[in-house]
Scaffold this active site. Structure first.
Site, PDB file in Angstrom:
ATOM      1  N   SER A 128       0.829  -1.203   0.000  1.00 22.87           N
ATOM      2  CA  SER A 128       0.000   0.000   0.000  1.00 22.87           C
ATOM      3  C   SER A 128       0.858   1.246   0.000  1.00 22.87           C
ATOM      4  CB  SER A 128      -0.898   0.003   1.229  1.00 22.87           C
ATOM      5  OG  SER A 128      -1.631   1.194   1.261  1.00 22.87           O
ATOM      6  N   LYS A 182      -4.962  -6.562   2.606  1.00 21.32           N
ATOM      7  CA  LYS A 182      -4.800  -5.394   1.726  1.00 21.32           C
ATOM      8  C   LYS A 182      -6.155  -4.990   1.131  1.00 21.32           C
ATOM      9  CE  LYS A 182      -2.968  -2.202  -0.928  1.00 21.32           C
ATOM     10  NZ  LYS A 182      -3.516  -2.148  -2.229  1.00 21.32           N
ATOM     11  N   HIS A 185      -8.107  -3.261   3.766  1.00 14.54           N
ATOM     12  CA  HIS A 185      -7.497  -1.930   3.903  1.00 14.54           C
ATOM     13  C   HIS A 185      -8.104  -0.960   2.871  1.00 14.54           C
ATOM     14  CE1 HIS A 185      -4.671   0.993   2.219  1.00 14.54           C
ATOM     15  NE2 HIS A 185      -4.193   1.163   3.433  1.00 14.54           N
ATOM     16  N   ASN A 186      -8.188  -1.407   1.644  1.00 15.44           N
ATOM     17  CA  ASN A 186      -8.745  -0.541   0.598  1.00 15.44           C
ATOM     18  C   ASN A 186     -10.222  -0.254   0.842  1.00 15.44           C
ATOM     19  OD1 ASN A 186      -6.190  -1.038  -0.447  1.00 15.44           O
ATOM     20  ND2 ASN A 186      -6.906  -1.044  -2.557  1.00 15.44           N
ATOM     21  N   GLU A 189     -10.457   2.323   3.346  1.00 19.44           N
ATOM     22  CA  GLU A 189     -10.063   3.584   2.682  1.00 19.44           C
ATOM     23  C   GLU A 189     -11.277   4.207   1.957  1.00 19.44           C
ATOM     24  OE1 GLU A 189      -6.397   3.165   0.333  1.00 19.44           O
ATOM     25  OE2 GLU A 189      -7.438   4.185  -1.292  1.00 19.44           O
TER      26      GLU A 189
HETATM   27  P1  NBP Z   1       0.852  -2.027 -14.396  1.00 19.13           P
HETATM   28  O1  NBP Z   1      -0.259  -2.582 -13.623  1.00 19.13           O
HETATM   29  O2  NBP Z   1       0.583  -0.942 -15.361  1.00 19.13           O
HETATM   30  O3  NBP Z   1       1.591  -3.220 -15.186  1.00 19.13           O
HETATM   31  C1  NBP Z   1       2.622  -2.977 -16.099  1.00 19.13           C
HETATM   32  C2  NBP Z   1       3.694  -4.015 -15.958  1.00 19.13           C
HETATM   33  O4  NBP Z   1       3.164  -5.327 -16.180  1.00 19.13           O
HETATM   34  C3  NBP Z   1       4.800  -3.829 -16.992  1.00 19.13           C
HETATM   35  O5  NBP Z   1       6.035  -4.115 -16.372  1.00 19.13           O
HETATM   36  C4  NBP Z   1       4.433  -4.866 -18.039  1.00 19.13           C
HETATM   37  O6  NBP Z   1       5.516  -5.269 -18.828  1.00 19.13           O
HETATM   38  C5  NBP Z   1       3.983  -5.984 -17.151  1.00 19.13           C
HETATM   39  N1  NBP Z   1       3.271  -7.076 -17.833  1.00 19.13           N
HETATM   40  C6  NBP Z   1       2.036  -7.111 -18.358  1.00 19.13           C
HETATM   41 BR1  NBP Z   1       0.924  -5.671 -18.453  1.00 19.13          BR
HETATM   42  N2  NBP Z   1       1.720  -8.298 -18.880  1.00 19.13           N
HETATM   43  C7  NBP Z   1       2.796  -9.073 -18.680  1.00 19.13           C
HETATM   44  C8  NBP Z   1       3.090 -10.405 -19.026  1.00 19.13           C
HETATM   45  N3  NBP Z   1       2.192 -11.180 -19.628  1.00 19.13           N
HETATM   46  N4  NBP Z   1       4.312 -10.884 -18.690  1.00 19.13           N
HETATM   47  C9  NBP Z   1       5.209 -10.096 -18.073  1.00 19.13           C
HETATM   48  N5  NBP Z   1       4.986  -8.821 -17.725  1.00 19.13           N
HETATM   49  C10 NBP Z   1       3.785  -8.305 -18.026  1.00 19.13           C
HETATM   50  O7  NBP Z   1       2.037  -1.548 -13.416  1.00 19.13           O
HETATM   51  P2  NBP Z   1       1.961  -0.725 -12.042  1.00 19.13           P
HETATM   52  O8  NBP Z   1       1.012   0.418 -12.099  1.00 19.13           O
HETATM   53  O9  NBP Z   1       3.382  -0.479 -11.696  1.00 19.13           O
HETATM   54  O10 NBP Z   1       1.358  -1.775 -10.999  1.00 19.13           O
HETATM   55  C11 NBP Z   1       1.949  -3.034 -10.747  1.00 19.13           C
HETATM   56  C12 NBP Z   1       1.104  -3.809  -9.758  1.00 19.13           C
HETATM   57  O11 NBP Z   1       1.085  -3.108  -8.529  1.00 19.13           O
HETATM   58  C13 NBP Z   1      -0.359  -3.961 -10.181  1.00 19.13           C
HETATM   59  O12 NBP Z   1      -0.821  -5.232  -9.801  1.00 19.13           O
HETATM   60  C14 NBP Z   1      -1.066  -2.905  -9.375  1.00 19.13           C
HETATM   61  O13 NBP Z   1      -2.421  -3.222  -9.151  1.00 19.13           O
HETATM   62  C15 NBP Z   1      -0.255  -2.940  -8.105  1.00 19.13           C
HETATM   63  N6  NBP Z   1      -0.337  -1.740  -7.296  1.00 19.13           N
HETATM   64  C16 NBP Z   1      -0.359  -0.522  -7.857  1.00 19.13           C
HETATM   65  C17 NBP Z   1      -0.424   0.612  -7.055  1.00 19.13           C
HETATM   66  C18 NBP Z   1      -0.417   1.964  -7.675  1.00 19.13           C
HETATM   67  O14 NBP Z   1      -0.582   2.949  -6.945  1.00 19.13           O
HETATM   68  N7  NBP Z   1      -0.205   2.087  -8.974  1.00 19.13           N
HETATM   69  C19 NBP Z   1      -0.448   0.482  -5.679  1.00 19.13           C
HETATM   70  C20 NBP Z   1      -0.393  -0.766  -5.125  1.00 19.13           C
HETATM   71  C21 NBP Z   1      -0.339  -1.871  -5.933  1.00 19.13           C
HETATM   72  P3  NBP Z   1       5.838  -4.493 -20.228  1.00 19.13           P
HETATM   73  O15 NBP Z   1       6.667  -3.310 -19.837  1.00 19.13           O
HETATM   74  O16 NBP Z   1       6.569  -5.485 -21.007  1.00 19.13           O
HETATM   75  O17 NBP Z   1       4.515  -4.102 -20.828  1.00 19.13           O
END
Ligand code: NBP
Length: 479
Positions: A128, A182, A185-186, A189
């Site tokens: 988080s 988690k 938690h959301n 929130e």
């Molecule tokens: P994204 O959710 O936008 O995912 C992008 C990433 O996933 C890239 O590295 C992409 O690789 C990779 N990917 C995908 Br899409 N399909 C794939 C596959 N088949 N094989 C390998 N890699 C793959 O990224 P994020 O916003 O950084 O979030 C990551 C995780 O963290 C998510 O589950 C999200 O829910 C969670 N999260 C996010 C937050 C937030 O505030 N954003 C907070 C807490 C948790 P590529 O570069 O090759 O396309």
């Protein structure tokens, strides 16, 4: 092999988490991304991190010391499954695969079972705090096996937020426990945000104060028992003026709230578990209601009260709103912890609820002073059946309840929607009731469906012969 931890998935969350890991003493971080250009970009932008850059899963595995540990940070769903499959192929028994994405806990339970069959540890881990938390210190909620915690514990403690000297991470419980916590938690929130929004709306409509003036009210509240990140940022948002129009930004933003689904998961899961999380549910539904312009536009002329809300004593009214917010917030957290307790019972997790409240004190969106009171409550009575019956909360609710009732009735009379305030109060009064009209519902159920009922005066299960002579018979318990 030189790295003690790896990160797969280098979008914003993965990059920031990898940089956070690399910045801590003792960590060397291997990184991998499906699109290699992103890996190179990260290495180029942050030479100080000393990343071990890898271009294939084989290289990634070879770069990690055993037992290998890798954190997956990819888009939740099919992407996660694809990465797990790839890692299982190159990892060995005893190694650890961690999913730090926002997976649904039932997916985590499924994946943990499948991966465990290979001898590899699988850890579903809630993270988080968004992008900034990932970089500077998130609140971390890992599930998974005790064995994996031995390796992961020190690494995760090194990167977690710190609250009052303690790292915001604990081994929540086995398999899906981390993602479950988690999720809740959301949900909490969502409730907290909706309650704050209702408080703002009542003050605005009741007193005519401007957003900037209301920002000062929230800033003041943030110095008292409501002190929290969400109250703090509320003041910031209310202060913001739109550059192009000179109008408060809050008046320019379209009033349709988005959602990524974790609130809905919390409510769906609560329904399955039979746990009333009415505050979280109302908050989730309030976002849905806001997001249906076609329904709202045809409903605008529905009859409502003639008069607008007018408040004579503005200071007293604002204090009433503050107390109503505090009381409703206690309900929301109490319901959330109740859901965690029920989930733990259902899925066989041993979850230390006090430890959970402590790891939310830093790094995450619902960080607040208040969480210390929850920790105190569970320290005193670990199996407390209803959190809000702990002495501190009983005192606070006693202090707040008159104001809470005034605010809910004022809002209803003036026709102002306050779904989370009012449903929280209804829940509170439901809990307090000596007798509930559930007795009548049991009677109705027995009437139309022979569902039977129990009596207050003797053991057994009974049915009235409603379509016969209306005598009562002993019956099989059919619920
Ligand atoms: P994204 O959710 O936008 O995912 C992008 C990433 O996933 C890239 O590295 C992409 O690789 C990779 N990917 C995908 Br899409 N399909 C794939 C596959 N088949 N094989 C390998 N890699 C793959 O990224 P994020 O916003 O950084 O979030 C990551 C995780 O963290 C998510 O589950 C999200 O829910 C969670 N999260 C996010 C937050 C937030 O505030 N954003 C907070 C807490 C948790 P590529 O570069 O090759 O396309």
């Amino acid at each position: 092999a030189a790295a003690n931890i790896g990160v797969v998935g280098l979008a914003v969350m993965g990059s920031n988490l990898a940089r956070n890991l690399a910045s801590r003493e003792g960590n060397t971080v291997a990184i991998y991304n499906r699109t290699p250009a992103k890996t190179e970009e990260l290495v180029g932008a942050h030479p100080e991190a000393g990343f071990v850059s890898t271009a294939t899963y084989e290289e990634f595995a070879a770069s990690l010391v055993k037992p290998r540990a890798a954190i997956i940070m990819v888009k939740a769903g099919a992407g996660t499954d694809a990465v797990i499959d790839a890692l299982v192929n190159v990892f060995e028994p005893g190694d650890i695969i961690v999913d730090g994405g926002n997976a649904l806990f039932t997916d985590t339970i499924r994946r943990e079972k499948a991966v465990r069959a290979t001898g590899i540890n699988y850890v579903g881990m809630g993270v988080s705090g968004g992008e900034e938390g990932a970089l500077l210190g998130p609140s971390i909620m890992p599930g998974g096996s005790d064995e994996s915690w031995v390796t992961l514990g020190p690494i995760l403690k090194s990167i977690a937020a710190v609250a009052e000297g303690e790292p915001c991470v604990t081994h929540v419980g086995h398999d899906g426990a981390g993602h479950f916590v988690k999720m809740v938690h959301n949900g909490i929130e969502y409730a907290d945000m909706q309650l704050i929004a209702e408080a703002y709306d009542l003050i605005r409509r009741g007193t005519g104060r401007t957003p900037a003036e209301i920002a000062e009210v929230f800033a003041e509240w943030n110095r008292g028992e409501l002190e929290s990140y969400l109250i703090e940022i509320t003041a910031e948002v209310l202060r913001q003026v739109d550059a192009s129009t000179g109008t408060p930004l809050v008046d320019i933003i379209l009033d349709q709230a988005g959602a990524k689904g974790t609130g809905a998961w919390t409510v769906q899961t609560a329904l399955d578990l039979g746990v009333p999380v009415s505050g979280i549910a109302e908050a989730t539904f309030a976002r849905s209601l806001s997001s249906h312009p076609e329904q709202r536009s045809v409903s605008r002329d529905l009859p409502g009260p003639q008069d607008d809300l007018t408040v004579d004593d503005v200071d007293a009214f604002i204090e009433d709103v503050r107390l109503a917010l505090f009381a409703s917030k206690i309900v929301a957290y109490s319901q959330g912890f109740d859901e965690i307790r029920a989930g733990a019972a259902q899925y066989g997790w041993s979850i230390d609820l006090g430890a959970v409240s402590k790891i939310w004190r830093g790094g995450c969106i619902i960080r607040a002073q208040f969480l210390n009171r929850i920790a105190d409550a569970y320290a005193e009575t670990p199996d407390l059946p209803v959190l809000l019956t702990a002495p501190y909360f009983v005192e606070a609710l006693g202090r707040a309840q008159d104001a809470w009732r005034r605010i809910v009735s004022t809002a209803a009379t003036a026709g102002l929607p306050s779904p989370a305030f009012s449903s929280s109060l209804a829940y509170y009064d439901g809990l307090r009731a000596d007798r509930l009209p559930a007795a009548l519902i049991q009677g109705q159920r027995d009437f139309f469906g022979a569902h039977t009922y129990k009596r207050i005066d003797k053991e057994g299960t009974f049915h009235t012969l409603w379509s016969g002579d209306r005598t009562e018979i002993e019956a099989e318990d059919t619920h």
